[in-house]
Design a protein around this motif. Structure first.
Motif, PDB file in Angstrom:
ATOM      1  N   ILE A   1      15.732  15.179  20.208  1.00  0.00           N
ATOM      2  CA  ILE A   1      14.160  16.027  19.431  1.00  0.00           C
ATOM      3  C   ILE A   1      13.966  15.531  18.699  1.00  0.00           C
ATOM      4  O   ILE A   1      13.013  14.665  18.270  1.00  0.00           O
TER       5      ILE A   1
ATOM      6  N   ASN B   1       5.850  21.557  11.210  1.00  0.00           N
ATOM      7  CA  ASN B   1       6.822  21.942  12.022  1.00  0.00           C
ATOM      8  C   ASN B   1       8.943  21.609  11.155  1.00  0.00           C
ATOM      9  O   ASN B   1       9.206  20.226  10.977  1.00  0.00           O
TER      10      ASN B   1
ATOM     11  N   LEU C   1      11.105  18.721  12.143  1.00  0.00           N
ATOM     12  CA  LEU C   1      10.742  17.232  11.711  1.00  0.00           C
ATOM     13  C   LEU C   1      10.847  16.725  10.399  1.00  0.00           C
ATOM     14  O   LEU C   1      10.281  15.568   9.337  1.00  0.00           O
TER      15      LEU C   1
ATOM     16  N   GLU D   1       3.597  17.181   7.256  1.00  0.00           N
ATOM     17  CA  GLU D   1       3.624  16.069   7.714  1.00  0.00           C
ATOM     18  C   GLU D   1       4.265  14.949   7.578  1.00  0.00           C
ATOM     19  O   GLU D   1       3.493  14.033   6.654  1.00  0.00           O
TER      20      GLU D   1
ATOM     21  N   GLY E   1      11.081  12.441  18.381  1.00  0.00           N
ATOM     22  CA  GLY E   1       9.455  12.563  18.294  1.00  0.00           C
ATOM     23  C   GLY E   1       8.854  13.683  18.503  1.00  0.00           C
ATOM     24  O   GLY E   1       7.961  15.027  18.253  1.00  0.00           O
ATOM     25  N   THR E   2       9.323  14.084  20.736  1.00  0.00           N
ATOM     26  CA  THR E   2       8.717  15.635  20.994  1.00  0.00           C
ATOM     27  C   THR E   2       9.498  15.862  21.941  1.00  0.00           C
ATOM     28  O   THR E   2       9.899  14.863  22.663  1.00  0.00           O
ATOM     29  N   PRO E   3      10.010  17.393  22.181  1.00  0.00           N
ATOM     30  CA  PRO E   3      10.476  17.279  23.700  1.00  0.00           C
ATOM     31  C   PRO E   3      10.373  16.326  24.446  1.00  0.00           C
ATOM     32  O   PRO E   3      10.954  16.895  25.905  1.00  0.00           O
TER      33      PRO E   3
ATOM     34  N   LYS F   1      10.069  14.046  24.718  1.00  0.00           N
ATOM     35  CA  LYS F   1      10.714  11.777  25.765  1.00  0.00           C
ATOM     36  C   LYS F   1      12.373  13.061  25.847  1.00  0.00           C
ATOM     37  O   LYS F   1      13.424  11.879  25.848  1.00  0.00           O
TER      38      LYS F   1
END
Length: 184
Positions: A144, A66, A69, A98, A148-150, A152
C-alpha cells in the motif's frame, strides 16, 4: 509586589506564544536533496530549490500525517514536501507533515507483464515472483505505501497474469521491481 511579577510573567508568556505561533506557516518546498543528516526517528534532508534557496526538512515517522508514507531519500533525489516552515537563526526549516512527491535519481522505470510464480507475505504487503512473457524473473514488491492508497492494492494468486509498472533495480543477481501501479 509578588502578584505583579506573576501577572507580568503570565503576560510575557502569552505574548511570546502568540509571536512564536505567528512565525510558523504551512508551506510546500520542492528541490534536490544535497545532504542527509540521520536522526533518532528519521533524518533531516537539505533541500535546495531551483532558485538556490536552502531548506532543512525534518522527515520523521512521528511528524508525518500518515506514518506509513515515510520514505527514505538519497542525495540527488528530487522531493516535494509540505509542512510547517520556520527559521532557526538564518536557516529555513520545515517540519515535514507530508511527502508529496519523491523522484529518485537514476532509477529505471518499466512495465512488465507475466505470470505469478509464487507469493511471499511481508510486513506491508507481499513479494510476488513474476515470470515475464520473455522468460525473465522479477521479484515484485507490492505494498500500500508503494502504491499510494489502499484502493490501488490487490493481492495476486499463483498462476495469475499481471501487468505492473514501477522502478527496476537489482538485489544481488535478482531483478526487482517496486510496484507503483497495477495496470490490469
Amino acid at each position: 509586589m509578588k502578584i505583579f511579577q506573576i501577572k507580568k510573567s503570565i503576560a510575557s508568556l502569552i505574548i511570546l506564544s502568540i509571536l512564536s505561533c505567528s512565525s510558523v506557516k504551512t508551506a510546500t518546498v520542492s528541490g534536490k536533496v544535497s545532504a542527509i543528516q540521520k536522526g533518532k526517528d528519521g533524518y533531516t534532508a537539505t533541500i535546495e530549490n531551483t532558485k538556490g534557496r536552502i531548506y532543512f526538512g525534518t522527515i520523521s515517522i512521528p511528524n508525518l500525517s500518515n506514518p506509513q508514507l515515510f520514505k527514505q531519500v538519497e542525495i540527488g533525489d528530487t522531493i516535494t514536501v509540505k509542512g510547517e516552515l520556520w527559521k532557526m537563526g538564518k536557516e529555513k526549516q520545515i517540519t515535514v507533515r507530508e511527502i508529496l512527491e519523491l523522484k529518485q535519481k537514476n532509477i529505471a522505470e518499466a512495465k512488465i507483464t507475466g505470470t505469478v510464480q509464487s507469493v511471499e507475505k511481508g510486513k506491508d504487503g507481499y513479494t510476488a515472483k513474476i515470470k515475464t512473457n520473455e522468460g525473465a524473473i522479477y521479484f515484485a514488491v507490492i505494498s500500500i505505501p508503494n502504491l499510494g492508497t489502499p484502493g490501488k492494492f490487490r493481492e495476486f494468486k499463483t498462476g495469475e497474469k499481471v501487468t505492473l509498472f514501477g522502478e527496476i533495480w537489482k538485489m544481488g543477481d535478482d531483478n526487482r521491481i517496486t510496484v507503483r501501479k497495477i495496470l490490469d
